[in-house]
Design an enzyme around this catalytic site. Structure first.
Site, PDB file in Angstrom:
ATOM      1  N   HIS A 190       5.422  -6.385 -11.647  1.00  0.00           N
ATOM      2  CA  HIS A 190       5.742  -6.695  -9.979  1.00  0.00           C
ATOM      3  C   HIS A 190       6.653  -5.534  -9.666  1.00  0.00           C
ATOM      4  CE1 HIS A 190       5.220  -8.599  -6.236  1.00  0.00           C
ATOM      5  NE2 HIS A 190       4.878  -9.129  -6.458  1.00  0.00           N
ATOM      6  N   GLU A 203       0.275  -3.404  -8.059  1.00  0.00           N
ATOM      7  CA  GLU A 203       0.430  -4.571  -9.421  1.00  0.00           C
ATOM      8  C   GLU A 203      -0.905  -4.686  -9.895  1.00  0.00           C
ATOM      9  OE1 GLU A 203       1.596  -8.546  -7.473  1.00  0.00           O
ATOM     10  OE2 GLU A 203       1.819  -7.141  -5.899  1.00  0.00           O
TER      11      GLU A 203
HETATM   12  C1  FUC Z   1       3.034 -10.697  -3.882  1.00  0.00           C
HETATM   13  C2  FUC Z   1       2.151 -11.228  -3.188  1.00  0.00           C
HETATM   14  C3  FUC Z   1       2.309 -12.136  -2.663  1.00  0.00           C
HETATM   15  C4  FUC Z   1       3.809 -12.544  -2.724  1.00  0.00           C
HETATM   16  C5  FUC Z   1       5.054 -11.891  -3.704  1.00  0.00           C
HETATM   17  C6  FUC Z   1       6.337 -11.833  -3.630  1.00  0.00           C
HETATM   18  O1  FUC Z   1       1.696  -9.967  -4.950  1.00  0.00           O
HETATM   19  O2  FUC Z   1       0.757 -11.149  -3.780  1.00  0.00           O
HETATM   20  O3  FUC Z   1       2.422 -12.518  -1.336  1.00  0.00           O
HETATM   21  O4  FUC Z   1       4.548 -12.857  -1.342  1.00  0.00           O
HETATM   22  O5  FUC Z   1       3.772 -10.652  -4.689  1.00  0.00           O
END
Ligand code: FUC
Length: 353
Positions: free
Chosen positions: A177, A312
């Protein structure tokens, strides 16, 4: 390359570390055993430290208190599972509902807050940190022995290689992420970034960010990023999907996964910095930090809306309930592998800005 292991603070009685790797260009990347995360990627600035091009945290406590998943390994399943519920081999499972009524990013006991074991391997031109975790059987149908390898090279390529082996048939769809802000700080938002995403289709969402189940053509919408668009130029778009999320929070179906072609690029002309993304994953969720809550500041500066862009790579969210979107079942004994690379290209001598 230089490798240093420094404290990343303590939380819940555990001590965490950050592994800092500096390549021959002086570029420094940092990974932590807390969530097998990337926590920094810094370009040296003469006399005043580094400009960090990813969002991260000062220490473990701040990371535990954050809602943004900065740089973490997400698992077992990236992306939402509607109502946290699914059926596998005739049995219905209920996972934790940690995003309204939905399950998000591996739930309450996801990889992001787990402590991974690690070892470090060095070669002439790269350092690899190998993070391992044998996921306890918490809420998913089966355990996975996972390995996340972060490799950083002298020519500024960061590669994540995932390997997962299921002890029982289960779900597995990991991602990282990471959020980029190529300005090198979080004071300037990413409105000045040009985004290129080689995707002819994206997945529209309902109001709670669950895919509606249709693959929509990007043509004529702000989701058509195939030729590169400045993010700030899209903001006054009237497209209902774009305004629904106050930006992107959408899965893109990639045109060139698993090839030598980048699936995406981020360009920051103001800083002459370019990032290319390569992946074996069929989809990529793009999230443009559309909200700001906790924490309210990082790296000593207040956060603002659109402080970064998360790229992501994964199978699409809710694929377990919408089989047309992909497959995330990992059969007992089967081994999952996947790889994503982020390549940083610097077009000007850095270190003088
Ligand atoms: C992302 C989103 C979400 C969330 C997060 C922190 O992947 O799909 O809405 O807020 O990250």
């Amino acid at each position: 390359m230089k490798v240093e292991i420094v404290p990343f603070g303590s939380y819940g009685g555990k001590d965490f570390v950050e592994i800092l790797i500096t390549n021959k260009q002086g570029i420094r990347i940092g990974f932590s055993d807390l969530g097998a995360r990337i926590n920094r990627w810094g370009i040296p600035v003469q006399g005043s430290g580094y400009e960090e091009i990813v969002l991260g945290h000062e220490n473990a406590q701040e990371a535990f208190e954050s809602n943004y998943y900065y740089g973490v390994t997400v698992g077992l399943v990236a992306g939402r599972i509607a109502e946290g519920r699914f059926t596998l081999n005739g049995k219905t499972y209920q996972l934790s509902q940690n995003d309204g009524r939905h399950h998000l990013h591996g739930g309450l006991e996801g990889y992001d807050l787990q402590q991974f074991a690690y070892k470090i391997e060095e070669t002439a031109e790269a350092v690899t940190v190998i993070f391992c975790l044998h996921t306890p059987k918490i809420e998913y149908p089966g355990s996975v022995a996972v390995e996340v390898k972060h490799r950083f090279t002298d020519d500024n390529v960061w590669t994540i290689a995932y390997k997962g082996e299921a002890e029982e048939t289960t779900l597995f769809n990991p991602t990282n992420h990471v959020y980029f802000n190529l300005n090198g700080n979080n004071q300037d938002s990413v409105l000045n970034h040009e985004m290129t995403i080689k995707a002819s289709h994206y997945l529209p969402l309902d109001q709670e960010a669950i895919p509606l189940g249709i693959k929509e053509k990007v043509d004529g919408t702000p989701f058509d990023l195939r030729e590169g668009r400045r993010f700030g130029d899209l903001l006054d778009s009237q497209d209902p999907q774009f305004s629904l999320m106050n930006g992107f929070d959408h899965p893109f179906i990639l045109d060139t996964p698993g090839t030598a072609e980048p699936v995406a690029q981020l360009n920051c002309p103001d800083k002459k910095r370019l990032l290319e993304v390569y992946t074996t994953s069929p989809a990529m969720v793009v999230y443009t930090h559309n909200k700001v809550g906790d924490p309210l500041s990082i790296w000593g500066h207040p956060l603002k809306t659109h402080a970064g862009i998360a790229l992501e790579t994964q199978e699409a969210p809710d694929a377990i309930n919408q089989p047309d979107l992909g497959t995330i079942v990992l059969e007992k004994g089967q081994i999952y592998t996947g790889e994503t690379s982020y390549k940083l290209l610097l077009h000007e001598k850095q270190g003088s800005s």
